[in-house]
Design a protein around this motif. Structure first.
Motif, PDB file in Angstrom:
ATOM      1  N   MET A   1       0.921  -1.049  -0.033  1.00 56.59           N
ATOM      2  CA  MET A   1       0.001  -0.214   0.119  1.00 56.59           C
ATOM      3  C   MET A   1       0.834   1.244  -0.039  1.00 56.59           C
ATOM      4  O   MET A   1       1.825   1.576   0.747  1.00 56.59           O
ATOM      5  CB  MET A   1      -1.054  -0.022   1.251  1.00 56.59           C
ATOM      6  N   LYS A   2       0.590   2.163  -0.835  1.00 55.55           N
ATOM      7  CA  LYS A   2       1.377   3.590  -0.976  1.00 55.55           C
ATOM      8  C   LYS A   2       0.531   4.592  -0.552  1.00 55.55           C
ATOM      9  O   LYS A   2      -0.576   4.620  -1.481  1.00 55.55           O
ATOM     10  CB  LYS A   2       2.144   3.532  -2.407  1.00 55.55           C
ATOM     11  N   MET A   3       0.831   5.425  -0.116  1.00 57.56           N
ATOM     12  CA  MET A   3       0.115   6.634   0.316  1.00 57.56           C
ATOM     13  C   MET A   3       1.067   7.794  -0.137  1.00 57.56           C
ATOM     14  O   MET A   3       2.072   7.923   0.429  1.00 57.56           O
ATOM     15  CB  MET A   3      -0.309   6.700   1.821  1.00 57.56           C
ATOM     16  N   LEU A   4       0.278   8.921  -0.589  1.00 57.35           N
ATOM     17  CA  LEU A   4       0.912  10.152  -1.029  1.00 57.35           C
ATOM     18  C   LEU A   4       0.436  11.144  -0.288  1.00 57.35           C
ATOM     19  O   LEU A   4      -0.928  11.468  -0.157  1.00 57.35           O
ATOM     20  CB  LEU A   4       0.838  10.322  -2.655  1.00 57.35           C
ATOM     21  N   ILE A   5       1.282  11.910   0.704  1.00 58.77           N
ATOM     22  CA  ILE A   5       0.692  13.031   1.281  1.00 58.77           C
ATOM     23  C   ILE A   5       1.039  14.303   0.349  1.00 58.77           C
ATOM     24  O   ILE A   5       2.372  14.615   0.444  1.00 58.77           O
ATOM     25  CB  ILE A   5       1.348  13.302   2.745  1.00 58.77           C
ATOM     26  N   ARG A   6       0.203  14.963  -0.324  1.00 55.74           N
ATOM     27  CA  ARG A   6       0.753  15.858  -1.280  1.00 55.74           C
ATOM     28  C   ARG A   6       0.484  17.158  -1.251  1.00 55.74           C
ATOM     29  O   ARG A   6      -0.559  17.770  -0.555  1.00 55.74           O
ATOM     30  CB  ARG A   6      -0.252  15.226  -2.652  1.00 55.74           C
ATOM     31  N   GLY A   7       1.253  17.880  -1.594  1.00 59.07           N
ATOM     32  CA  GLY A   7       1.419  19.442  -1.794  1.00 59.07           C
ATOM     33  C   GLY A   7       1.415  20.261  -0.362  1.00 59.07           C
ATOM     34  O   GLY A   7       1.030  21.389  -0.359  1.00 59.07           O
ATOM     35  N   GLY A  36       4.878   9.702  -6.393  1.00 63.19           N
ATOM     36  CA  GLY A  36       3.714   8.870  -6.965  1.00 63.19           C
ATOM     37  C   GLY A  36       4.099   8.058  -7.992  1.00 63.19           C
ATOM     38  O   GLY A  36       5.272   7.861  -8.168  1.00 63.19           O
ATOM     39  N   PRO A  37       3.186   7.058  -8.413  1.00 64.80           N
ATOM     40  CA  PRO A  37       1.687   7.226  -7.978  1.00 64.80           C
ATOM     41  C   PRO A  37       1.356   6.453  -6.648  1.00 64.80           C
ATOM     42  O   PRO A  37       2.467   5.987  -6.160  1.00 64.80           O
ATOM     43  CB  PRO A  37       1.301   6.230  -9.251  1.00 64.80           C
ATOM     44  N   ALA A  38       0.228   6.384  -6.183  1.00 62.45           N
ATOM     45  CA  ALA A  38       0.061   5.995  -4.930  1.00 62.45           C
ATOM     46  C   ALA A  38      -1.372   5.203  -4.982  1.00 62.45           C
ATOM     47  O   ALA A  38      -2.474   5.783  -5.758  1.00 62.45           O
ATOM     48  CB  ALA A  38       0.098   6.923  -3.710  1.00 62.45           C
ATOM     49  N   ASP A  39      -1.512   4.398  -4.117  1.00 64.22           N
ATOM     50  CA  ASP A  39      -3.250   3.849  -3.707  1.00 64.22           C
ATOM     51  C   ASP A  39      -3.975   4.746  -3.120  1.00 64.22           C
ATOM     52  O   ASP A  39      -5.211   4.854  -3.498  1.00 64.22           O
ATOM     53  CB  ASP A  39      -2.915   2.469  -2.910  1.00 64.22           C
ATOM     54  N   ARG A  40      -3.366   5.708  -2.199  1.00 66.66           N
ATOM     55  CA  ARG A  40      -4.356   6.795  -1.861  1.00 66.66           C
ATOM     56  C   ARG A  40      -3.492   8.003  -1.499  1.00 66.66           C
ATOM     57  O   ARG A  40      -2.375   8.238  -1.328  1.00 66.66           O
ATOM     58  CB  ARG A  40      -4.735   6.604  -0.470  1.00 66.66           C
ATOM     59  N   VAL A  41      -4.214   9.148  -1.841  1.00 65.10           N
ATOM     60  CA  VAL A  41      -3.506  10.606  -1.947  1.00 65.10           C
ATOM     61  C   VAL A  41      -4.387  11.183  -0.482  1.00 65.10           C
ATOM     62  O   VAL A  41      -5.538  11.273  -0.444  1.00 65.10           O
ATOM     63  CB  VAL A  41      -3.638  11.226  -3.135  1.00 65.10           C
ATOM     64  N   LEU A  42      -3.408  11.859   0.072  1.00 64.87           N
ATOM     65  CA  LEU A  42      -3.958  12.881   1.182  1.00 64.87           C
ATOM     66  C   LEU A  42      -3.362  14.161   0.860  1.00 64.87           C
ATOM     67  O   LEU A  42      -2.261  14.305   0.808  1.00 64.87           O
ATOM     68  CB  LEU A  42      -3.167  12.356   2.533  1.00 64.87           C
ATOM     69  N   ASP A  43      -4.520  15.099   0.583  1.00 62.73           N
ATOM     70  CA  ASP A  43      -4.244  16.564   0.474  1.00 62.73           C
ATOM     71  C   ASP A  43      -3.731  17.379   1.568  1.00 62.73           C
ATOM     72  O   ASP A  43      -4.475  17.551   2.426  1.00 62.73           O
ATOM     73  CB  ASP A  43      -5.625  17.211  -0.294  1.00 62.73           C
ATOM     74  N   ALA A  44      -2.506  17.668   1.496  1.00 65.12           N
ATOM     75  CA  ALA A  44      -1.884  18.518   2.609  1.00 65.12           C
ATOM     76  C   ALA A  44      -1.714  20.161   2.211  1.00 65.12           C
ATOM     77  O   ALA A  44      -1.042  20.899   2.819  1.00 65.12           O
ATOM     78  CB  ALA A  44      -0.586  18.030   3.028  1.00 65.12           C
ATOM     79  N   ALA A  45      -2.525  20.550   1.118  1.00 65.70           N
ATOM     80  CA  ALA A  45      -2.246  21.827   0.702  1.00 65.70           C
ATOM     81  C   ALA A  45      -2.633  22.818   1.886  1.00 65.70           C
ATOM     82  O   ALA A  45      -3.442  22.627   2.500  1.00 65.70           O
ATOM     83  CB  ALA A  45      -3.408  21.954  -0.538  1.00 65.70           C
ATOM     84  N   GLY A  46      -1.706  23.825   1.969  1.00 61.29           N
ATOM     85  CA  GLY A  46      -1.816  24.836   2.976  1.00 61.29           C
ATOM     86  C   GLY A  46      -1.455  24.156   4.361  1.00 61.29           C
ATOM     87  O   GLY A  46      -1.763  25.138   5.476  1.00 61.29           O
ATOM     88  N   CYS A  47      -0.984  23.232   4.507  1.00 61.46           N
ATOM     89  CA  CYS A  47      -0.578  22.552   5.797  1.00 61.46           C
ATOM     90  C   CYS A  47       0.897  22.175   5.863  1.00 61.46           C
ATOM     91  O   CYS A  47       1.573  21.978   4.920  1.00 61.46           O
ATOM     92  CB  CYS A  47      -1.307  21.538   6.095  1.00 61.46           C
TER      93      CYS A  47
END
Ligand code: URP
Ligand code: ZN
Length: 466
Positions: A1-7, A36-47
């Motif tokens: 399982m790959k997860m991307l915490i993006r941006g 990436g790529p990843a199975d799940r992306v978590l948007d971290a924009a502004g964080c």
């Protein structure tokens, strides 16, 4: 399982840059641009994207006289997770007559299968004799290479100077880190007896019988004994300029001395004990809150590096009967302040309160991460597995939104206690999501993990340099 915490904006003790974090299984696979790529992306924009917090001083389910601290390993670590802490180091506590192994087994039993974040232990000793000294090496070998001694609480936890010195020598021999709670217990006992004899029974007499001079004196004594024993020393919960001065003097002599403080000593001061009725009992902890002036000096010492870690000393007791089915624990001392169980809650609010230090210009952004995550991980042998975000580190990640404003309130917190000492304090910023070894355990402010997510972290002995 790959997860991307993006941006997001990745902040560690050493770096601060826009980047994605790629998590593979339980670990960080990469930190950089365009991952990436990843199975799940978590948007971290502004964080901000931070390593999980490391709280190196907690007392979960600690028996204190007739009561037990109200957060156990399930409720306390769940609250910690909600506040962005993914590792705690709790004090496995040896009570008189117990072996160290009995104490360690008891703490493993409290935590196993229940903790929601990873955990390690220090060992707190209530007595030092040949039997205990002989056991220390085996305890260190079982992943618990730090030992706390109390110079306060005569009759229960306090050890005398000879015992303290012997324990320091043993720590030096086996490569363990000695820790002390520095307050002059016997003199405090005299002051308490005299106060009670004068009919001074209210919570406000707690700080008056534990003046900062008696913390500074005990810290100086401990430092002298540790120097003679050749033992590195870690001072827990430093509260005052008197102790800071002793730390600086010892450092100037080339001594290996390390010191922590706690958010309550940075944010609150002695007038809290004058709250109406019995409300001052909320702040009965040892050492006590100090007069105005000391908190500012602690912030300065944190900036300068004289203090390296901020932990919580989380040890909550309930004020009012019925909360979570518990008795009114602090009420034990309604007619005698010396019987109020000592301790306060803070495991959930530490990261926010330190971020407020950033907002207020008291702490740099990277220094926030350093004192709350990296330095405790380093000092206690958990780095670089914990305390940073780098390829190969555990994927303990906090997505922290620095924008929302709110007021701290016990009703919004998850700690199992009916008050927070920080009630009404405005803070900016809040945890949005938390990962523990790649698993999302907090999302949208709610705990979505399970008891037992947390694992025991055996720690290795470390070579310690000044
Ligand atoms: O008041 C405090 N600090 N309570 C926790 C137990 C201890 O003294 O370490
Ligand atoms: Zn403590």
């Amino acid at each position: 399982m790959k997860m991307l915490i993006r941006g997001g904006r990745v902040v560690t003790a050493s770096d601060d840059f826009p980047a994605d974090v790629l998590v593979e299984g339980e670990q960080v696979a990469a930190v950089g641009a365009g991952l990436g790529p990843a199975d799940r992306v978590l948007d971290a924009a502004g964080c901000y994207v931070l390593p999980g917090g490391v709280d190196a001083h907690t007392h979960l389910e600690l028996p204190v006289g007739e009561v037990v601290s109200s957060d156990d390993f399930l409720t306390g670590t769940r609250a910690a997770a909600c506040g962005g802490t993914t590792t705690c180091v709790d004090f496995a506590t040896q009570f008189r007559g117990q072996t160290l192994h009995q104490a360690l087994d008891a703490w493993h039993a409290k935590a196993r299968g229940r903790a929601c974040i990873d955990y390690a232990f220090h060992m707190a000793l209530s007595e030092v004799d040949e039997r205990i000294l002989a056991e220390m090496d085996a305890v260190a070998a079982q992943g618990v290479p730090s030992f706390k001694l109390y110079m306060a609480y005569p009759g229960t936890m306090m050890v005398d100077d000879g015992a303290l010195f012997r324990a320091f020598q043993r720590c030096a021999e086996i490569g363990a880190l000695a820790m002390v709670h520095a307050e002059n217990g016997p003199v405090i006992e005299v002051l308490v007896r005299q106060a009670l004899a004068r009919g001074e029974t209210a919570p406000r007499y707690h700080p008056r019988t534990r003046p900062p001079e008696l913390e500074g004196e005990a810290a100086g004594r401990a430092l002298t004994l540790a120097r003679l024993a050749g033992a590195p020393l870690y001072l827990v919960h430093v509260t005052c300029t008197h102790t800071l001065q002793r730390v600086r003097e010892a450092r100037a002599l080339g001594q290996a001395v390390f010191a922590e403080t706690c958010p309550q000593y940075l944010y609150l001061s002695e007038e809290r004990y004058d709250a109406p009725g019995f409300e001052g009992a909320k702040y009965v902890m040892s050492p006590p809150l100090r007069p105005a002036g000391h908190p500012g000096a602690l912030w300065e010492a944190l900036r300068a590096g004289d203090l390296e870690v901020v932990s919580t000393d989380h040890c909550p007791f309930v004020m009012r009967a019925g909360f979570a089915g518990l008795p009114a624990q602090k009420e034990l001392g309604r007619d005698d302040f010396s019987r109020i169980p000592n301790g306060a809650a803070g495991i959930e609010t530490r990261m926010d309160l330190l971020h407020q230090g950033v907002v207020d210009g008291r702490l740099g952004l990277r220094r926030w991460v350093e004192v709350a995550c990296t330095a405790p991980a380093r000092r206690f042998g958990l780095f670089p597995r914990k305390g940073t975000l780098a390829a190969g580190s555990d994927a303990d990640v906090v997505v922290y939104d620095p924008a929302p404003r709110r007021t701290l309130a016990a009703a919004d917190l998850h700690q199992r206690v009916d008050y927070t000492p920080f009630e009404g304090l405005p803070v900016t910023g809040r945890v949005r999501a938390v990962l523990l070894r790649g698993k999302v355990i907090v999302e949208g402010g709610a705990h979505v993990g399970s008891p037992g997510d947390g694992q025991f972290l055996p720690r290795a002995r470390q070579e310690v340099k000044p």
